[in-house]
Design a protein around this motif. Structure first.
Motif, PDB file in Angstrom:
ATOM      1  N   GLU A   1     -32.898  16.222  12.795  1.00 44.32           N
ATOM      2  CA  GLU A   1     -33.097  16.584  14.194  1.00 44.32           C
ATOM      3  C   GLU A   1     -34.168  15.673  14.791  1.00 44.32           C
TER       4      GLU A   1
ATOM      5  N   ARG B   1     -25.523  14.859  18.370  1.00 44.60           N
ATOM      6  CA  ARG B   1     -25.037  16.129  18.916  1.00 44.60           C
ATOM      7  C   ARG B   1     -26.168  16.791  19.676  1.00 44.60           C
ATOM      8  N   ILE B   2     -25.889  17.111  20.944  1.00 38.27           N
ATOM      9  CA  ILE B   2     -26.849  17.823  21.768  1.00 38.27           C
ATOM     10  C   ILE B   2     -26.318  19.243  21.927  1.00 38.27           C
ATOM     11  N   THR B   3     -27.066  20.204  21.421  1.00 38.41           N
ATOM     12  CA  THR B   3     -26.624  21.597  21.456  1.00 38.41           C
ATOM     13  C   THR B   3     -26.780  22.176  22.859  1.00 38.41           C
ATOM     14  N   GLN B   4     -26.262  23.374  23.046  1.00 36.98           N
ATOM     15  CA  GLN B   4     -26.372  24.029  24.349  1.00 36.98           C
ATOM     16  C   GLN B   4     -27.821  24.276  24.744  1.00 36.98           C
ATOM     17  N   ASP B   5     -28.683  24.443  23.750  1.00 41.86           N
ATOM     18  CA  ASP B   5     -30.104  24.621  24.046  1.00 41.86           C
ATOM     19  C   ASP B   5     -30.875  23.298  23.940  1.00 41.86           C
ATOM     20  N   TYR B   6     -30.138  22.189  24.011  1.00 40.04           N
ATOM     21  CA  TYR B   6     -30.684  20.830  24.096  1.00 40.04           C
ATOM     22  C   TYR B   6     -31.455  20.360  22.868  1.00 40.04           C
ATOM     23  N   ARG B   7     -31.078  20.869  21.712  1.00 38.83           N
ATOM     24  CA  ARG B   7     -31.618  20.296  20.478  1.00 38.83           C
ATOM     25  C   ARG B   7     -30.789  19.055  20.173  1.00 38.83           C
TER      26      ARG B   7
ATOM     27  N   THR C   1     -25.994  14.155  13.222  1.00 36.86           N
ATOM     28  CA  THR C   1     -25.214  15.038  12.347  1.00 36.86           C
ATOM     29  C   THR C   1     -24.973  14.457  10.961  1.00 36.86           C
TER      30      THR C   1
ATOM     31  N   PHE D   1     -29.431  16.400  17.398  1.00 33.77           N
ATOM     32  CA  PHE D   1     -29.176  16.223  15.980  1.00 33.77           C
ATOM     33  C   PHE D   1     -28.422  14.929  15.707  1.00 33.77           C
TER      34      PHE D   1
ATOM     35  N   TRP E   1     -21.863  16.415  23.526  1.00 36.81           N
ATOM     36  CA  TRP E   1     -22.591  17.402  24.332  1.00 36.81           C
ATOM     37  C   TRP E   1     -21.886  18.738  24.176  1.00 36.81           C
ATOM     38  N   GLU E   2     -22.587  19.727  23.656  1.00 36.97           N
ATOM     39  CA  GLU E   2     -21.974  21.060  23.500  1.00 36.97           C
ATOM     40  C   GLU E   2     -21.972  21.803  24.821  1.00 36.97           C
TER      41      GLU E   2
END
Length: 140
Positions: A31, A16-22, A26, A24, A139-140
């Motif tokens: 991370e 999982r790639i968060t909106q701030d590009y972290r 899951t 994970f 991708w979030e």
């Protein structure tokens, strides 16, 4: 029964790639923490599940620069361009070094039987890619 309690997880985790590009994993609750340049390289390969030949990297200069500039808060545009120019030089070793460092980060997080699905791999002169199924990348 005892072996099942201590055996490593063999199920692959979505990325999982968060909106701030972290980044994970899951299922494993881990991370992948990377420096700006390593993060740009890793996300580049996640965006190219078909793989990329290192000899073709100069054609991806603009894409890699755009990714890198999202994360690199220090340095001038000229420095960023220079860093990416070195990275995509097929005669240099910069991309190989970055892929090796990413592999080390991931193998420090996971057993190699799992890690191999998450790092960039491919033999000399072959396509380099991350082998995880692209459907498992969120991708979030």
């Amino acid at each position: 029964v005892i072996w099942a309690l201590f055996a490593p997880i063999q199920e692959l985790s979505p990325i999982r790639i968060t909106q701030d590009y972290r980044i994970f994993l899951t299922l494993y609750k881990k991370e992948i923490v990377l420096t700006p340049l390593l993060k740009a390289v890793y996300l580049f390969f996640l965006k190219h599940p078909e793989g990329v030949y290192f000899k073709n990297l100069p054609g991806y200069h603009a894409e890699l620069l755009q990714l890198y500039r999202k994360f690199a808060i220090r340095g001038s545009l000229d420095k960023h361009v220079s860093t990416i120019t070195d990275l995509v030089n097929p005669l240099g070793n910069s991309m190989n070094e970055k892929c090796s460092i990413i592999k080390k980060y991931i193998t420090n997080l996971l057993d190699d039987s799992l890690a191999k699905h998450y790092y960039i791999s491919g033999g000399k002169g072959e396509l380099k890619r991350i082998s995880i199924n692209p459907e498992m990348i969120i991708w979030e």
